[in-house]
Design a protein around this motif. Structure first.
Motif, PDB file in Angstrom:
ATOM      1  N   HIS A  96       0.849  -1.204   0.000  1.00 45.03           N
ATOM      2  CA  HIS A  96       0.000   0.000   0.000  1.00 45.03           C
ATOM      3  C   HIS A  96       0.879   1.248   0.000  1.00 45.03           C
ATOM      4  CE1 HIS A  96      -3.684   2.268   1.782  1.00 45.03           C
ATOM      5  NE2 HIS A  96      -2.794   3.164   1.386  1.00 45.03           N
TER       6      HIS A  96
ATOM      7  N   HIS B 227       1.368   5.390  -2.075  1.00 46.85           N
ATOM      8  CA  HIS B 227       0.958   6.403  -3.048  1.00 46.85           C
ATOM      9  C   HIS B 227       2.256   6.929  -3.676  1.00 46.85           C
ATOM     10  CE1 HIS B 227      -3.182   6.482  -1.280  1.00 46.85           C
ATOM     11  NE2 HIS B 227      -2.499   6.045  -0.237  1.00 46.85           N
TER      12      HIS B 227
ATOM     13  N   LYS C 126      -0.686   3.492  -5.880  1.00 45.92           N
ATOM     14  CA  LYS C 126      -2.036   3.957  -6.200  1.00 45.92           C
ATOM     15  C   LYS C 126      -1.997   5.292  -6.945  1.00 45.92           C
ATOM     16  CE  LYS C 126      -3.473   2.096  -1.738  1.00 45.92           C
ATOM     17  NZ  LYS C 126      -4.028   0.788  -2.122  1.00 45.92           N
TER      18      LYS C 126
ATOM     19  N   HIS D  89     -10.174   1.646   1.243  1.00 45.25           N
ATOM     20  CA  HIS D  89      -9.731   2.375   2.439  1.00 45.25           C
ATOM     21  C   HIS D  89     -10.947   2.410   3.367  1.00 45.25           C
ATOM     22  CE1 HIS D  89      -6.271   3.614   0.153  1.00 45.25           C
ATOM     23  NE2 HIS D  89      -5.866   4.518   1.034  1.00 45.25           N
TER      24      HIS D  89
ATOM     25  N   HIS E 114      -6.157   0.534   6.370  1.00 38.88           N
ATOM     26  CA  HIS E 114      -6.259   1.405   7.557  1.00 38.88           C
ATOM     27  C   HIS E 114      -6.980   0.734   8.733  1.00 38.88           C
ATOM     28  CE1 HIS E 114      -4.410   5.033   6.010  1.00 38.88           C
ATOM     29  NE2 HIS E 114      -5.081   4.885   4.884  1.00 38.88           N
TER      30      HIS E 114
ATOM     31  N   ASP F 123       2.160   2.929   3.407  1.00 30.51           N
ATOM     32  CA  ASP F 123       1.249   4.010   3.020  1.00 30.51           C
ATOM     33  C   ASP F 123       2.046   5.224   2.527  1.00 30.51           C
ATOM     34  OD1 ASP F 123      -1.170   5.276   2.528  1.00 30.51           O
ATOM     35  OD2 ASP F 123      -1.458   5.982   4.573  1.00 30.51           O
TER      36      ASP F 123
HETATM   37 ZN    ZN Z   1      -3.408   5.188   1.503  1.00 27.11          ZN
END
Ligand code: ZN
Length: 420
Positions: free
Chosen positions: A81, A83, A150, A252, A275, A327
């Protein structure tokens, strides 16, 4: 049979061999083998286990031998996970945060996610690529050999979404770290559709998602299901449409408010839910039953500084399979270092090092649908390996904030080595 690379005299080897499904409870604990050996040929594992090698496998003068005495060997880490691809960084917010500014004040000062959207939109392909490549280099240096990335900073601006996914694709082709792409156009409700969310969902599901599928820009679709973003019903519609188009599903869920995202994940079901800080007991039970993997992100909780962490220990006791991920993003978790996340998981989730290891290897592979290829050191799997300059597994999360990786192999090729 020949050997290209032979890791021998391994102090403790963790092959992650075990159940062929996402692991929880007792099965979450990785087992170490003393005096281990790993043999690699043609990019694949041909043996991983206790010494000696099976008779049919023999080292020759062409074999590269690596002495791993008093060290640890594990599969490459998998960050399920992130970004990864975005423009800009947000260190300007730190002083404001220290002074006590909340999210809204930061946003109203033209910073926050708004500034990332702007920077991502304005950046050209090459500068986005160069920035993300640098991050991938850092990840690799810290032992990550596969990463999920993502989109989601373009949102209504589909060209920016496409640009993000194209950068991820190009990096996957050019960088030693494999990049698995997720379309997250449903990362926020765009201001111009606030009064007419149905229209945005129509564009998302009938125009954007079919294009992403057609162009093979992403394998997964992810939705930010949260109060004030996409509610349960809207998230269900988006993910149902994604399923019909053949995407893998992520959500999410229950990050801030206990909205029922975990239950929705179980009902659909999605492959993973992310999360889950506010997930209810019922949501946790439902996820365990449905086999939804919890992608937990303790670095985000740490960086937000509110002391709110997902109930990871409870999830494990109740049979939820967990993965641990960075994350990595410029706002809520600006770090590429999965080793640091392992420390947070030990200190704040009360997970054991052998549970944490499974959550960043085998279970993380399951969370991106790659468990047939990576996540353990078993015969026929891709030879993604880390040699750790650590006397035992506990040492890695315990001695935190520094890099313990000595060497990394990806598909049998050495791709990183610590400076002498
Ligand atoms: Zn995220």
């Amino acid at each position: 049979m020949q050997i290209d690379v032979l890791l021998e005299h391994i102090g403790t080897l963790y092959t992650l061999e075990g159940e062929k499904r996402p692991r929880s409870k007792e099965a979450l604990k990785a087992k170490g083998v003393r005096d281990g050996v790993v043999a690699v040929f043609d990019g694949q594992i041909i043996y991983g286990g206790a010494y000696p090698l099976p008779e049919e496998i023999q080292a020759s003068e062409n074999t590269q031998r690596v002495d791993c005495t008093d060290k640890v060997v594990t599969p490459g880490l998998i960050d399920a996970h992130t970004h990864l691809v975005h423009g800009g960084s947000r260190e300007k917010e730190l002083a404001m945060k220290i002074a006590g500014a909340d999210y809204l004040e930061i946003y109203n000062a033209g910073l926050g996610i708004y500034s990332t959207q702007k920077a991502t939109r304005e950046a050209d392909f090459q500068s986005l690529y160069d920035k993300a490549r640098k991050s991938l280099d850092v990840m690799l240096a810290h032992g990550t050999t596969t990463v999920e990335a993502k989109s989601g900073y373009g949102i209504w601006d589909f060209q920016t979404e496409i640009k993000q996914m194209q950068v991820a694709h190009q990096l996957n082709a050019n960088h030693p770290v494999d990049v698995v792409s997720t379309f997250m156009g449903a990362h926020a409700m765009p201001a111009k559709y606030k009064e007419n969310p149905d229209e945005f969902i129509r564009i998302l599901t009938e125009e954007m998602m079919p294009f992403v599928k057609e162009e093979r820009l992403a394998e997964f679709v992810d939705v930010f299901c949260e109060e004030g973003v996409f509610d349960i019903e809207q998230s269900r519609r988006i993910l149902t449409a994604a399923k019909e188009l053949g995407f893998g599903l992520k959500i999410h869920a229950d990050e801030i408010v206990s909205l029922g995202g975990a239950q929705l994940a179980a009902k659909l079901p999605t492959l993973s839910a992310e999360h889950l800080i506010a997930a209810s007991d019922k949501g946790i039970q439902d996820m365990a039953k449905a086999g939804v993997i919890a992608c937990l992100l303790p670095g985000t909780s740490f960086n937000l500084g509110k002391g709110k962490y997902a109930k990871a220990r409870q999830m494990v006791e109740q049979g939820v399979s967990i993965a641990l991920c960075t994350d990595y993003n410029p706002g809520s978790c600006p770090t590429e270092n999965l080793q640091l996340i392992m420390t947070f998981a030990a200190l704040y989730y009360r997970l054991l090092p052998e549970e944490i290891l499974t959550a960043v290897t085998y279970n993380a592979a399951c969370a991106i649908g790659r468990q047939e290829k990576i996540g353990s050191l078993e015969k026929g799997k891709e030879a993604d390996l880390i040699l750790w300059d650590a006397p035992n597994l506990d040492y890695i999360p315990y001695h935190f904030g520094v890099n313990h990786v000595e060497r990394v192999w990806k598909k049998g090729k050495e791709v990183w080595r610590k400076a002498e």
